[in-house]
Design a protein around this motif. Sequence first.
Motif, PDB file in Angstrom:
ATOM      1  N   ASP A  31      -3.645  -9.260   2.012  1.00 44.46           N
ATOM      2  CA  ASP A  31      -4.635  -8.183   2.092  1.00 44.46           C
ATOM      3  C   ASP A  31      -3.945  -6.828   2.258  1.00 44.46           C
ATOM      4  O   ASP A  31      -4.366  -5.830   1.645  1.00 44.46           O
ATOM      5  N   ARG A  32      -2.894  -6.800   3.098  1.00 51.25           N
ATOM      6  CA  ARG A  32      -2.166  -5.536   3.277  1.00 51.25           C
ATOM      7  C   ARG A  32      -1.508  -5.107   1.969  1.00 51.25           C
ATOM      8  O   ARG A  32      -1.529  -3.921   1.610  1.00 51.25           O
ATOM      9  N   LEU A  33      -0.898  -6.075   1.269  1.00 52.50           N
ATOM     10  CA  LEU A  33      -0.263  -5.736  -0.005  1.00 52.50           C
ATOM     11  C   LEU A  33      -1.301  -5.269  -1.019  1.00 52.50           C
ATOM     12  O   LEU A  33      -1.058  -4.320  -1.776  1.00 52.50           O
ATOM     13  N   ALA A  34      -2.467  -5.954  -1.030  1.00 52.98           N
ATOM     14  CA  ALA A  34      -3.519  -5.546  -1.962  1.00 52.98           C
ATOM     15  C   ALA A  34      -4.021  -4.145  -1.636  1.00 52.98           C
ATOM     16  O   ALA A  34      -4.254  -3.320  -2.534  1.00 52.98           O
ATOM     17  N   GLU A  35      -4.170  -3.853  -0.331  1.00 59.03           N
ATOM     18  CA  GLU A  35      -4.607  -2.520   0.081  1.00 59.03           C
ATOM     19  C   GLU A  35      -3.564  -1.471  -0.275  1.00 59.03           C
ATOM     20  O   GLU A  35      -3.902  -0.354  -0.718  1.00 59.03           O
ATOM     21  N   LYS A  36      -2.287  -1.832  -0.123  1.00 58.04           N
ATOM     22  CA  LYS A  36      -1.214  -0.912  -0.480  1.00 58.04           C
ATOM     23  C   LYS A  36      -1.232  -0.625  -1.982  1.00 58.04           C
ATOM     24  O   LYS A  36      -1.081   0.527  -2.416  1.00 58.04           O
ATOM     25  N   ARG A  37      -1.424  -1.700  -2.789  1.00 57.62           N
ATOM     26  CA  ARG A  37      -1.504  -1.499  -4.233  1.00 57.62           C
ATOM     27  C   ARG A  37      -2.726  -0.658  -4.589  1.00 57.62           C
ATOM     28  O   ARG A  37      -2.654   0.208  -5.474  1.00 57.62           O
TER      29      ARG A  37
ATOM     30  N   ASP B 172      -3.918   6.797  -5.594  1.00 59.28           N
ATOM     31  CA  ASP B 172      -3.097   8.012  -5.599  1.00 59.28           C
ATOM     32  C   ASP B 172      -2.650   8.360  -7.011  1.00 59.28           C
ATOM     33  O   ASP B 172      -2.619   9.540  -7.399  1.00 59.28           O
ATOM     34  N   HIS B 173      -2.296   7.319  -7.781  1.00 60.70           N
ATOM     35  CA  HIS B 173      -1.875   7.564  -9.161  1.00 60.70           C
ATOM     36  C   HIS B 173      -3.033   8.138  -9.980  1.00 60.70           C
ATOM     37  O   HIS B 173      -2.845   9.082 -10.768  1.00 60.70           O
ATOM     38  N   ALA B 174      -4.232   7.560  -9.782  1.00 62.17           N
ATOM     39  CA  ALA B 174      -5.390   8.059 -10.517  1.00 62.17           C
ATOM     40  C   ALA B 174      -5.695   9.508 -10.138  1.00 62.17           C
ATOM     41  O   ALA B 174      -6.016  10.338 -11.002  1.00 62.17           O
TER      42      ALA B 174
END
Length: 237
Positions: A119-125, A131-133
């Motif tokens: 979940d943390r990795l998914a939230e980070k992604r 941010d990229h968008a």
Amino acid sequence: MNSNYIRSQISQLEKKAAGYQTQKVRHEETANKAASSANSKMSQAAKSRSENSRNTYLQAAEREAKKCSDESKKAAALAKKLADVNKQIADKQKALESALRQERAKEDRDLKSRQRQEDRLAEKRRRKELDHAREVARISRPEVRHIIIEPPKPEILRVLYLTASPEEGAPLRVDAEVNNVLRQIRGSKFRDQIELLAVPAATPIDLINGINDHRPHVIHFSGHGNKGGNHPQKPLG
């Protein structure tokens, strides 16, 4: 304790119990046969009319009875060992159930931990993609910047004052004229905004140097012309 290790112990105990059970059954069968044989010998002794035959049957019956007793004792000893092993198996079964509960609890904790990490990795992604968008959107739209330009500061008025008095004829009072101009400047309100460079007995070279060196806004010449006015070493008078 690891559940697999407990299962291995239970398996070994079960093998031992099976061995004890086999031996116990064998001794019980031998004891039963001996008891049956002893009863048969006693019956034959009772029917025998010969004293010798009767004694022979009785001795044989006694041996079979003793054999039955010995085998029964061995079967009883094996029964006790079997009971002990079965108790150990029961204890190991309880230990196995406890170990399985602990392992399941650990698996649940590990699963929840992995889920939290995922979940943390998914939230980070997700944040990275967001941010990229945002960055793409920022780059895509025109950016208007307001730049405040300060108004130009007032520049000092530079005056190149060239004077020249002719050599022939009555001289001009150019020095008095320059002094009068300087007095007027000193008495004016904006005297600090005026810079006057006086060049007496000016020559054409002085004019050119004054323009190049001081970049004047105003060039004032006071004097008279003569035939040699274009000579660089002679005054402009």
